[in-house]
Design a protein around this motif. Structure first.
Motif, mmCIF file in Angstrom:
data_model
loop_
_atom_site.group_PDB
_atom_site.id
_atom_site.type_symbol
_atom_site.label_atom_id
_atom_site.label_comp_id
_atom_site.label_asym_id
_atom_site.label_seq_id
_atom_site.Cartn_x
_atom_site.Cartn_y
_atom_site.Cartn_z
ATOM 1 N N ASP A 1 -45.204 -17.834 -18.760
ATOM 2 C CA ASP A 1 -46.051 -17.359 -19.844
ATOM 3 C C ASP A 1 -45.413 -16.186 -20.568
ATOM 4 O OD1 ASP A 1 -48.645 -17.669 -21.184
ATOM 5 O OD2 ASP A 1 -49.039 -15.655 -20.442
ATOM 6 N N LEU A 2 -44.782 -15.307 -19.828
ATOM 7 C CA LEU A 2 -44.069 -14.183 -20.423
ATOM 8 C C LEU A 2 -42.962 -14.680 -21.348
ATOM 9 C CD1 LEU A 2 -43.224 -11.200 -20.655
ATOM 10 C CD2 LEU A 2 -41.917 -11.495 -18.554
ATOM 11 N N THR A 3 -42.210 -15.649 -20.875
ATOM 12 C CA THR A 3 -41.123 -16.215 -21.679
ATOM 13 C C THR A 3 -41.662 -16.839 -22.957
ATOM 14 O OG1 THR A 3 -39.866 -16.674 -19.661
ATOM 15 C CG2 THR A 3 -39.192 -17.844 -21.656
ATOM 16 N N LYS A 4 -42.758 -17.571 -22.844
ATOM 17 C CA LYS A 4 -43.387 -18.199 -24.011
ATOM 18 C C LYS A 4 -43.823 -17.159 -25.034
ATOM 19 C CE LYS A 4 -47.647 -19.421 -23.440
ATOM 20 N NZ LYS A 4 -48.328 -18.432 -24.335
ATOM 21 N N THR A 5 -44.490 -16.109 -24.557
ATOM 22 C CA THR A 5 -45.005 -15.089 -25.470
ATOM 23 C C THR A 5 -43.867 -14.363 -26.182
ATOM 24 O OG1 THR A 5 -46.959 -14.771 -24.098
ATOM 25 C CG2 THR A 5 -46.424 -13.010 -25.640
ATOM 26 N N ARG A 6 -42.800 -14.057 -25.469
ATOM 27 C CA ARG A 6 -41.668 -13.382 -26.105
ATOM 28 C C ARG A 6 -41.049 -14.252 -27.195
ATOM 29 N NH1 ARG A 6 -38.897 -8.885 -22.652
ATOM 30 N NH2 ARG A 6 -40.798 -7.822 -21.969
ATOM 31 N N LEU A 7 -40.919 -15.533 -26.919
ATOM 32 C CA LEU A 7 -40.377 -16.440 -27.936
ATOM 33 C C LEU A 7 -41.284 -16.500 -29.158
ATOM 34 C CD1 LEU A 7 -39.036 -19.503 -25.891
ATOM 35 C CD2 LEU A 7 -37.688 -17.980 -27.340
ATOM 36 N N GLN A 8 -42.584 -16.501 -28.924
ATOM 37 C CA GLN A 8 -43.534 -16.656 -30.021
ATOM 38 C C GLN A 8 -43.642 -15.415 -30.891
ATOM 39 O OE1 GLN A 8 -47.130 -17.757 -27.948
ATOM 40 N NE2 GLN A 8 -46.635 -19.932 -27.928
ATOM 41 N N THR A 9 -43.465 -14.232 -30.303
ATOM 42 C CA THR A 9 -43.701 -12.998 -31.052
ATOM 43 C C THR A 9 -42.422 -12.319 -31.538
ATOM 44 O OG1 THR A 9 -43.744 -11.690 -28.999
ATOM 45 C CG2 THR A 9 -45.844 -12.544 -29.804
ATOM 46 N N ALA A 10 -41.267 -12.771 -31.060
ATOM 47 C CA ALA A 10 -40.020 -12.129 -31.457
ATOM 48 C C ALA A 10 -39.631 -12.503 -32.880
ATOM 49 C CB ALA A 10 -38.901 -12.537 -30.504
ATOM 50 N N PRO A 11 -39.006 -11.576 -33.616
ATOM 51 C CA PRO A 11 -38.458 -11.908 -34.932
ATOM 52 C C PRO A 11 -37.435 -13.031 -34.808
ATOM 53 C CG PRO A 11 -38.500 -9.530 -34.595
ATOM 54 C CD PRO A 11 -38.837 -10.150 -33.271
ATOM 55 N N SER A 12 -37.328 -13.826 -35.844
ATOM 56 C CA SER A 12 -36.411 -14.967 -35.826
ATOM 57 C C SER A 12 -34.988 -14.508 -35.506
ATOM 58 C CB SER A 12 -36.434 -15.673 -37.192
ATOM 59 O OG SER A 12 -35.591 -16.797 -37.178
ATOM 60 N N GLY A 13 -34.337 -15.215 -34.578
ATOM 61 C CA GLY A 13 -32.965 -14.898 -34.209
ATOM 62 C C GLY A 13 -32.826 -13.963 -33.024
ATOM 63 N N THR A 14 -33.934 -13.428 -32.526
ATOM 64 C CA THR A 14 -33.861 -12.516 -31.383
ATOM 65 C C THR A 14 -33.360 -13.234 -30.131
ATOM 66 O OG1 THR A 14 -35.710 -11.210 -32.259
ATOM 67 C CG2 THR A 14 -35.169 -10.912 -29.928
ATOM 68 N N TYR A 15 -33.851 -14.441 -29.931
ATOM 69 C CA TYR A 15 -33.455 -15.236 -28.775
ATOM 70 C C TYR A 15 -32.954 -16.610 -29.222
ATOM 71 C CZ TYR A 15 -36.414 -11.798 -26.354
ATOM 72 O OH TYR A 15 -36.980 -10.642 -25.893
ATOM 73 N N THR A 16 -32.052 -17.171 -28.443
ATOM 74 C CA THR A 16 -31.565 -18.519 -28.740
ATOM 75 C C THR A 16 -32.417 -19.577 -28.041
ATOM 76 O OG1 THR A 16 -30.010 -18.419 -26.876
ATOM 77 C CG2 THR A 16 -29.202 -17.699 -29.041
ATOM 78 N N GLY A 17 -33.251 -19.175 -27.101
ATOM 79 C CA GLY A 17 -34.110 -20.120 -26.391
ATOM 80 C C GLY A 17 -34.695 -19.480 -25.158
ATOM 81 N N ALA A 18 -35.400 -20.287 -24.371
ATOM 82 C CA ALA A 18 -36.101 -19.769 -23.195
ATOM 83 C C ALA A 18 -35.145 -19.169 -22.167
ATOM 84 C CB ALA A 18 -36.922 -20.890 -22.560
ATOM 85 N N ILE A 19 -34.015 -19.819 -21.943
ATOM 86 C CA ILE A 19 -33.051 -19.314 -20.962
ATOM 87 C C ILE A 19 -32.523 -17.952 -21.395
ATOM 88 C CG2 ILE A 19 -30.856 -19.745 -19.808
ATOM 89 C CD1 ILE A 19 -33.129 -21.606 -18.965
ATOM 90 N N ASP A 20 -32.293 -17.785 -22.700
ATOM 91 C CA ASP A 20 -31.814 -16.506 -23.224
ATOM 92 C C ASP A 20 -32.849 -15.405 -22.995
ATOM 93 O OD1 ASP A 20 -29.935 -14.842 -24.614
ATOM 94 O OD2 ASP A 20 -31.190 -14.994 -26.411
ATOM 95 N N VAL A 21 -34.141 -15.750 -23.165
ATOM 96 C CA VAL A 21 -35.214 -14.778 -22.907
ATOM 97 C C VAL A 21 -35.142 -14.309 -21.454
ATOM 98 C CG1 VAL A 21 -37.695 -14.399 -22.778
ATOM 99 C CG2 VAL A 21 -36.757 -15.743 -24.650
ATOM 100 N N VAL A 22 -35.050 -15.245 -20.538
ATOM 101 C CA VAL A 22 -35.032 -14.911 -19.115
ATOM 102 C C VAL A 22 -33.813 -14.054 -18.781
ATOM 103 C CG1 VAL A 22 -34.879 -15.839 -16.781
ATOM 104 C CG2 VAL A 22 -36.331 -16.970 -18.479
ATOM 105 N N LYS A 23 -32.651 -14.413 -19.326
ATOM 106 C CA LYS A 23 -31.432 -13.639 -19.067
ATOM 107 C C LYS A 23 -31.588 -12.196 -19.517
ATOM 108 C CE LYS A 23 -27.971 -17.358 -19.277
ATOM 109 N NZ LYS A 23 -26.827 -17.906 -20.066
ATOM 110 N N LYS A 24 -32.154 -12.002 -20.704
ATOM 111 C CA LYS A 24 -32.294 -10.650 -21.248
ATOM 112 C C LYS A 24 -33.361 -9.853 -20.493
ATOM 113 C CE LYS A 24 -30.427 -11.681 -25.806
ATOM 114 N NZ LYS A 24 -30.649 -11.900 -27.249
ATOM 115 N N ILE A 25 -34.419 -10.529 -20.051
ATOM 116 C CA ILE A 25 -35.434 -9.846 -19.244
ATOM 117 C C ILE A 25 -34.820 -9.366 -17.934
ATOM 118 C CG2 ILE A 25 -37.529 -10.164 -17.872
ATOM 119 C CD1 ILE A 25 -38.526 -12.092 -20.011
ATOM 120 N N LEU A 26 -34.065 -10.224 -17.265
ATOM 121 C CA LEU A 26 -33.448 -9.864 -15.994
ATOM 122 C C LEU A 26 -32.417 -8.758 -16.169
ATOM 123 C CD1 LEU A 26 -32.982 -13.410 -14.395
ATOM 124 C CD2 LEU A 26 -34.704 -11.689 -13.823
ATOM 125 N N ALA A 27 -31.659 -8.812 -17.275
ATOM 126 C CA ALA A 27 -30.645 -7.797 -17.528
ATOM 127 C C ALA A 27 -31.269 -6.424 -17.780
ATOM 128 C CB ALA A 27 -29.778 -8.207 -18.722
#
Length: 315
Positions: A42-68
């Motif tokens: 759900d966290l990954t979904k919300t970040r994708l939905q609310t981020a400005p266009s181009g912030t993430y390349t996809g769900a895996i990118d969201v998870v990588k950046k959260i972990l980093a």
């Protein structure tokens, strides 16, 4: 004093009250199970939905950046509002679903059996009272999920590490929401929440009941299904719900995370979202939502059914 007959009004009222209480408690327990299993998705979904266009390349990118940025515990950012809020949300939802089924049975005189369309109608009705709890809880959750602890950049959206404003826990979020515009701010996005949860709950409960019936061996009762069948039915219910719910969920997340007066309503949000990011933006977060749908809702119904059976022994 004469004993009350089994079918007396007082006995029937007590039985109905006990059933309502059990539905409420079982629903709350199922909700806790859903949060523990589904929050990282759900966290990954919300970040994708609310981020400005181009912030993430996809769900895996969201998870990588959260972990980093935040480590393994980062995937549970914002879990406190849903963990405490989901208990009443699911409790009200399952209680309202049971109550709606009884209401429809009373109005239609179906002798204890509801059609698939009537089950869907009961599911839709269950979303109405649930929205009163869901909207403020999810608004707090969205704001916390969008918040990062590591770095800031200029942005109007609180979150993704992109905002100058940071919230210090749940109390800070609630204080911000109320100070922003009173109860109207607290319940911001309620229309979008109902637009998501009405059809979603209709599909959710109907799919669960239909799948349980399909998995029930001839001559057996759906109430006697094994754990594997319940997990399967719950997972199917979650997939059915989110197959319908993603576009209104995107709009809900954007409305709830946006600064005051960014959108005048759900239609204005849809128009601006499509104009800025295209129609595909309405399906942002589809991957994480569907990945979450099966395990989280399998856990939900497993928790509901297991706790309901336990309650039946004591109540």
């Amino acid at each position: 004093m004469a004993e009350l007959e089994a079918d007396s009004p007082v006995t029937n009222a007590a039985s109905a009250t006990a059933e309502n209480v059990k539905a409420f408690i079982a629903g709350g327990f199922g909700g806790v199970c859903a949060v523990l299993v589904g929050h990282p998705f759900d966290l990954t979904k919300t970040r994708l939905q609310t981020a400005p266009s181009g912030t993430y390349t996809g769900a895996i990118d969201v998870v990588k950046k959260i972990l980093a940025r935040d480590g393994i515990f980062g995937v549970y950012r914002g879990i406190v509002p849903p963990l405490f809020g989901v208990t009443p949300i699911f409790a009200v939802s399952f209680w309202a679903y049971d109550a709606s089924k009884k209401l429809i049975l009373t109005l239609t005189d179906n002798e204890g059996t509801l059609s698939t369309s009537q089950l869907a109608a009961a599911g839709f009705l269950s979303a109405v009272p649930t929205t009163v709890v869901t909207a403020p809880v999810e608004r707090a959750k969205v704001l916390l999920q969008a918040c990062s602890t590591s770095f800031r950049q200029s942005s109007k959206v609180q979150g993704q590490g992109l905002s100058e404003q940071k919230y210090k826990g749940v109390a800070g979020v609630l204080r911000h929401m109320y100070n922003e515009g009173g109860l109207r701010s607290v319940f911001k996005g309620s229309g979008a929440t109902l637009a998501r949860d009405g059809p979603g709950s209709a599909a959710y409960f109907a799919a669960y009941e239909v799948t349980k019936k399909a998995l029930t061996p001839a001559g057996s009762s759906p109430s006697d299904l094994n754990l594997g069948s319940i997990i399967c039915a719950g997972g199917v219910a979650g997939v059915a719900m989110w197959a319908l719910a993603i576009p209104p969920d995107v709009l809900k997340s954007r409305i709830q995370s946006a600064p005051k007066d960014t959108y005048s309503g759900i239609l204005d949000c849809a128009r601006k979202t499509i104009a800025q990011d295209g129609v595909a933006a309405l399906w942002k977060g589809f991957g994480p939502a569907m990945a979450r749908a099966f395990p989280a809702n399998a856990a939900t119904f497993l928790g509901v059914e297991a706790s309901r059976k336990m309650l039946d022994k004591f109540m």
